[in-house]
Scaffold this motif. Structure first.
Motif, PDB file in Angstrom:
ATOM      1  N   UNK A 153     -14.801  -7.724   0.293  1.00  0.00           N
ATOM      2  CA  UNK A 153     -15.223  -6.542   1.042  1.00  0.00           C
ATOM      3  C   UNK A 153     -14.041  -5.573   1.110  1.00  0.00           C
ATOM      4  N   UNK A 154     -13.825  -4.884   0.006  1.00  0.00           N
ATOM      5  CA  UNK A 154     -12.642  -4.035  -0.115  1.00  0.00           C
ATOM      6  C   UNK A 154     -12.693  -2.811   0.786  1.00  0.00           C
ATOM      7  N   UNK A 155     -13.890  -2.432   1.231  1.00  0.00           N
ATOM      8  CA  UNK A 155     -14.003  -1.265   2.098  1.00  0.00           C
ATOM      9  C   UNK A 155     -13.782  -1.601   3.568  1.00  0.00           C
ATOM     10  N   UNK A 213      -3.191  -0.627   4.233  1.00  0.00           N
ATOM     11  CA  UNK A 213      -2.406  -1.078   3.068  1.00  0.00           C
ATOM     12  C   UNK A 213      -3.284  -1.412   1.862  1.00  0.00           C
ATOM     13  N   UNK A 214      -4.387  -0.677   1.690  1.00  0.00           N
ATOM     14  CA  UNK A 214      -5.327  -1.011   0.612  1.00  0.00           C
ATOM     15  C   UNK A 214      -4.652  -0.941  -0.762  1.00  0.00           C
ATOM     16  N   UNK A 215      -3.865   0.072  -1.011  1.00  0.00           N
ATOM     17  CA  UNK A 215      -3.178   0.187  -2.302  1.00  0.00           C
ATOM     18  C   UNK A 215      -2.278  -1.018  -2.541  1.00  0.00           C
ATOM     19  N   UNK A 216      -1.479  -1.370  -1.549  1.00  0.00           N
ATOM     20  CA  UNK A 216      -0.557  -2.495  -1.690  1.00  0.00           C
ATOM     21  C   UNK A 216      -1.314  -3.807  -1.856  1.00  0.00           C
ATOM     22  N   UNK A 218      -4.245  -4.246  -3.277  1.00  0.00           N
ATOM     23  CA  UNK A 218      -4.759  -4.303  -4.641  1.00  0.00           C
ATOM     24  C   UNK A 218      -3.629  -4.531  -5.653  1.00  0.00           C
ATOM     25  N   UNK A 219      -2.484  -3.970  -5.398  1.00  0.00           N
ATOM     26  CA  UNK A 219      -1.336  -4.215  -6.273  1.00  0.00           C
ATOM     27  C   UNK A 219      -0.895  -5.677  -6.216  1.00  0.00           C
ATOM     28  N   UNK A 220      -0.953  -6.282  -5.032  1.00  0.00           N
ATOM     29  CA  UNK A 220      -0.623  -7.709  -4.918  1.00  0.00           C
ATOM     30  C   UNK A 220      -1.627  -8.543  -5.699  1.00  0.00           C
ATOM     31  N   UNK A 221      -2.879  -8.162  -5.660  1.00  0.00           N
ATOM     32  CA  UNK A 221      -3.896  -8.891  -6.409  1.00  0.00           C
ATOM     33  C   UNK A 221      -3.606  -8.834  -7.905  1.00  0.00           C
ATOM     34  N   UNK A 222      -3.290  -7.650  -8.393  1.00  0.00           N
ATOM     35  CA  UNK A 222      -2.997  -7.493  -9.820  1.00  0.00           C
ATOM     36  C   UNK A 222      -1.773  -8.322 -10.212  1.00  0.00           C
ATOM     37  N   UNK A 232      -6.640   4.068 -11.822  1.00  0.00           N
ATOM     38  CA  UNK A 232      -5.358   3.666 -11.238  1.00  0.00           C
ATOM     39  C   UNK A 232      -4.742   2.519 -12.044  1.00  0.00           C
ATOM     40  N   UNK A 233      -3.503   2.620 -12.396  1.00  0.00           N
ATOM     41  CA  UNK A 233      -2.800   1.573 -13.115  1.00  0.00           C
ATOM     42  C   UNK A 233      -2.254   0.540 -12.130  1.00  0.00           C
ATOM     43  N   UNK A 234      -2.179  -0.712 -12.587  1.00  0.00           N
ATOM     44  CA  UNK A 234      -1.566  -1.744 -11.780  1.00  0.00           C
ATOM     45  C   UNK A 234      -2.423  -2.298 -10.665  1.00  0.00           C
TER      46      UNK A 234
END
Length: 270
Positions: free
Chosen positions: A8-10, A17-20, A22-26, A58-60
């Motif tokens: 549930x990303x929303x 910290x949604x960007x961070x 998602x970056x941790x997931x990647x 978005x990259x990453x």
């Protein structure tokens, strides 16, 4: 490489910290996430698709796919306008499935007969848009009542469509999984399968064929051991892959690769 088949990303719990996140997931190897479009009810079920589009270039960060649906908790809010909105969302590119939909007899935020009616309506809309469904099923404490009703409705109203779907955060018995797999469903396991008292669920996992299995977080809920009780996030789907590997006697990497392949094959991705 892993795919988190349900998150549930929303959720407002990620607003800071949604960007961070998602970056941790990647960074953890997550390359895809199925963002569940139920919002806080019909009025916000478009938010998963909005997020998928916002992060498309978005990259990453992982590739984000979306669903749309009315959760059984909010079934009482599913008026005609909500059903028309759902129909429109399922027609959009990037919306892979209708869900999560189904029955919840544990909390009963909506009356059972209302849940069943709205579940049936959403299945009919999904058929019209030729989209599979993502099932939420939670029985009351003392019985398998919601499972019996869910599978009866699937057998009557869905089996013949050939569209299949996903049993999200599976917690039922092996017989429930087997009956659903016969209808073309994949069985998705979440972080609760890592809990110490979840041995019965791990025994079911052992019997579900690997080619019928997905992994998920249900983030921000159900953080796996050793993070139980914390806000969950897609990076931690790796712990579910590890649990699959332990139960199936394979490496976590193979479990991740196989479940990723299952997701991509089911949805026709590549």
């Amino acid at each position: 490489m892993m795919i988190d088949s349900h998150a549930h990303l929303d959720s407002e719990r990620y607003d800071g910290d949604r960007d961070a996140m998602l970056e941790r997931a990647y960074a953890a190897g997550v390359r895809g996430i199925l963002s569940i479009g139920i919002g806080d009810g019909p009025a916000t079920m478009h938010q998963a698709l909005d997020l998928a589009r916002a992060y498309a270039k978005r990259q990453g960060v992982p590739k984000i796919y979306a669903t749309a649906g009315v959760h059984p908790h909010e079934a009482r809010l599913a008026d005609e306008a909500a059903m028309e909105k759902l129909d429109g969302l399922l027609a959009e590119d990037g919306v892979l499935a209708c869900g999560e939909i189904g029955l919840d007899y544990f909390y009963e935020h909506s009356e059972r007969d209302v849940q069943r009616t709205v579940f049936g309506r959403q299945m009919a809309i999904a058929v019209g848009q030729r989209k599979p469904i993502v099932i939420h099923c939670r029985p009351s404490d003392s019985s398998a009542d919601a499972w019996d009703d869910t599978l009866e409705m699937l057998d009557r109203d869905w089996k013949g469509t050939g569209l299949g779907g996903i049993l999200h955060c599976f917690t039922g018995e092996l017989r429930h999984a087997q009956r659903a797999m016969e209808m073309g469903f994949l069985i998705s396991f979440a972080g609760n399968v890592t809990f110490p008292k979840a041995q019965a669920l791990r025994e079911v996992m052992a019997e579900v064929p690997l080619e019928k299995m997905l992994i998920e977080t249900d983030a921000p809920f159900l953080a796996p051991t050793p993070n139980r009780g914390k806000r969950n996030e897609p990076a931690w789907v790796a712990r579910v892959a590890e649990q699959v590997g332990e139960v199936k006697g394979i490496s976590a990497e193979e479990a991740a690769a196989r479940t990723t392949g299952n997701f991509e094959s089911f949805f026709g991705l590549g």
